[in-house]
Design a protein around this motif. Sequence first.
Motif, PDB file in Angstrom:
ATOM      1  N   ALA A  60      -8.349   6.420  -2.804  1.00  0.00           N
ATOM      2  CA  ALA A  60      -9.154   5.497  -3.585  1.00  0.00           C
ATOM      3  C   ALA A  60      -8.297   4.306  -4.000  1.00  0.00           C
ATOM      4  O   ALA A  60      -7.085   4.439  -4.162  1.00  0.00           O
ATOM      5  CB  ALA A  60      -9.709   6.204  -4.817  1.00  0.00           C
ATOM      6  N   PRO A  61      -8.896   3.129  -4.198  1.00  0.00           N
ATOM      7  CA  PRO A  61      -8.117   1.937  -4.574  1.00  0.00           C
ATOM      8  C   PRO A  61      -7.256   2.124  -5.815  1.00  0.00           C
ATOM      9  O   PRO A  61      -6.154   1.622  -5.879  1.00  0.00           O
ATOM     10  CB  PRO A  61      -9.194   0.878  -4.814  1.00  0.00           C
ATOM     11  CG  PRO A  61     -10.374   1.358  -4.055  1.00  0.00           C
ATOM     12  CD  PRO A  61     -10.293   2.855  -4.041  1.00  0.00           C
ATOM     13  N   GLU A  62      -7.721   2.882  -6.786  1.00  0.00           N
ATOM     14  CA  GLU A  62      -6.947   3.089  -8.004  1.00  0.00           C
ATOM     15  C   GLU A  62      -5.705   3.945  -7.756  1.00  0.00           C
ATOM     16  O   GLU A  62      -4.847   4.075  -8.614  1.00  0.00           O
ATOM     17  CB  GLU A  62      -7.803   3.690  -9.124  1.00  0.00           C
ATOM     18  CG  GLU A  62      -8.335   5.073  -8.857  1.00  0.00           C
ATOM     19  CD  GLU A  62      -9.662   5.115  -8.101  1.00  0.00           C
ATOM     20  OE1 GLU A  62     -10.213   6.215  -7.953  1.00  0.00           O
ATOM     21  OE2 GLU A  62     -10.140   4.060  -7.682  1.00  0.00           O
ATOM     22  N   GLY A  96      -6.888  18.332  -7.025  1.00  0.00           N
ATOM     23  CA  GLY A  96      -6.332  17.444  -8.035  1.00  0.00           C
ATOM     24  C   GLY A  96      -6.404  15.962  -7.690  1.00  0.00           C
ATOM     25  O   GLY A  96      -6.204  15.124  -8.541  1.00  0.00           O
ATOM     26  N   GLY A  97      -6.664  15.626  -6.427  1.00  0.00           N
ATOM     27  CA  GLY A  97      -6.804  14.221  -6.044  1.00  0.00           C
ATOM     28  C   GLY A  97      -5.553  13.377  -6.257  1.00  0.00           C
ATOM     29  O   GLY A  97      -5.641  12.196  -6.527  1.00  0.00           O
ATOM     30  N   ILE A 119       0.865  -1.184   0.000  1.00  0.00           N
ATOM     31  CA  ILE A 119       0.000   0.000   0.000  1.00  0.00           C
ATOM     32  C   ILE A 119       0.899   1.232   0.000  1.00  0.00           C
ATOM     33  O   ILE A 119       1.576   1.510   0.987  1.00  0.00           O
ATOM     34  CB  ILE A 119      -0.937  -0.003   1.221  1.00  0.00           C
ATOM     35  CG1 ILE A 119      -1.765  -1.276   1.217  1.00  0.00           C
ATOM     36  CG2 ILE A 119      -1.819   1.238   1.225  1.00  0.00           C
ATOM     37  CD1 ILE A 119      -2.468  -1.555   2.510  1.00  0.00           C
ATOM     38  N   THR A 120       0.930   1.932  -1.106  1.00  0.00           N
ATOM     39  CA  THR A 120       1.851   3.059  -1.254  1.00  0.00           C
ATOM     40  C   THR A 120       1.183   4.417  -1.165  1.00  0.00           C
ATOM     41  O   THR A 120       1.873   5.431  -1.084  1.00  0.00           O
ATOM     42  CB  THR A 120       2.606   2.952  -2.591  1.00  0.00           C
ATOM     43  OG1 THR A 120       1.642   2.943  -3.655  1.00  0.00           O
ATOM     44  CG2 THR A 120       3.449   1.689  -2.640  1.00  0.00           C
ATOM     45  N   ALA A 121      -0.133   4.464  -1.198  1.00  0.00           N
ATOM     46  CA  ALA A 121      -0.870   5.729  -1.070  1.00  0.00           C
ATOM     47  C   ALA A 121      -2.106   5.476  -0.229  1.00  0.00           C
ATOM     48  O   ALA A 121      -2.791   4.471  -0.414  1.00  0.00           O
ATOM     49  CB  ALA A 121      -1.267   6.269  -2.441  1.00  0.00           C
ATOM     50  N   TRP A 122      -2.355   6.373   0.728  1.00  0.00           N
ATOM     51  CA  TRP A 122      -3.532   6.183   1.584  1.00  0.00           C
ATOM     52  C   TRP A 122      -4.331   7.456   1.761  1.00  0.00           C
ATOM     53  O   TRP A 122      -5.298   7.493   2.503  1.00  0.00           O
ATOM     54  CB  TRP A 122      -3.137   5.593   2.934  1.00  0.00           C
ATOM     55  CG  TRP A 122      -1.925   6.187   3.569  1.00  0.00           C
ATOM     56  CD1 TRP A 122      -1.849   7.324   4.321  1.00  0.00           C
ATOM     57  CD2 TRP A 122      -0.604   5.685   3.496  1.00  0.00           C
ATOM     58  NE1 TRP A 122      -0.565   7.538   4.724  1.00  0.00           N
ATOM     59  CE2 TRP A 122       0.241   6.541   4.234  1.00  0.00           C
ATOM     60  CE3 TRP A 122      -0.019   4.567   2.874  1.00  0.00           C
ATOM     61  CZ2 TRP A 122       1.600   6.327   4.369  1.00  0.00           C
ATOM     62  CZ3 TRP A 122       1.332   4.364   3.015  1.00  0.00           C
ATOM     63  CH2 TRP A 122       2.127   5.227   3.750  1.00  0.00           C
ATOM     64  N   ARG A 123      -3.962   8.484   1.072  1.00  0.00           N
ATOM     65  CA  ARG A 123      -4.786   9.693   1.025  1.00  0.00           C
ATOM     66  C   ARG A 123      -4.537  10.370  -0.308  1.00  0.00           C
ATOM     67  O   ARG A 123      -3.629  10.002  -1.042  1.00  0.00           O
ATOM     68  CB  ARG A 123      -4.493  10.634   2.195  1.00  0.00           C
ATOM     69  CG  ARG A 123      -3.190  11.362   2.115  1.00  0.00           C
ATOM     70  CD  ARG A 123      -3.043  12.373   3.274  1.00  0.00           C
ATOM     71  NE  ARG A 123      -1.971  13.307   2.987  1.00  0.00           N
ATOM     72  CZ  ARG A 123      -2.108  14.452   2.353  1.00  0.00           C
ATOM     73  NH1 ARG A 123      -3.290  14.840   1.912  1.00  0.00           N
ATOM     74  NH2 ARG A 123      -1.067  15.248   2.135  1.00  0.00           N
TER      75      ARG A 123
END
Length: 89
Positions: free
Chosen positions: A82-84, A38-39, A29-33
């Motif tokens: 988001a999962p993507e 711009g998201g 998991i490399t991103a969690w927010r």
Amino acid sequence: MNISFTFNGTPLEAAPGQSVGAALTANGITAWRSTRKGGRPRGLFCGIGVCFDCLLTVDGAANQRACLVEVRDGLEVEGSAAPEQGGIA
């Protein structure tokens, strides 16, 4: 002996002494927010508590830096990515 914790309700394992950021990264998991504008995905960046890219919610306490919180058995961690974007739904 591994430590069990959850990320967005998904059970994960970590090695004793790992930070939450290291444990999430070790679990792929490399991103969690994501950024408000711009998201763009955010996760572990500096790894030493200087920046604020790795913020997440730990046991209900918002805005905790994943690189500074040591994972412990039963810890509940929540992110907003988001999962993507590399997170888990």
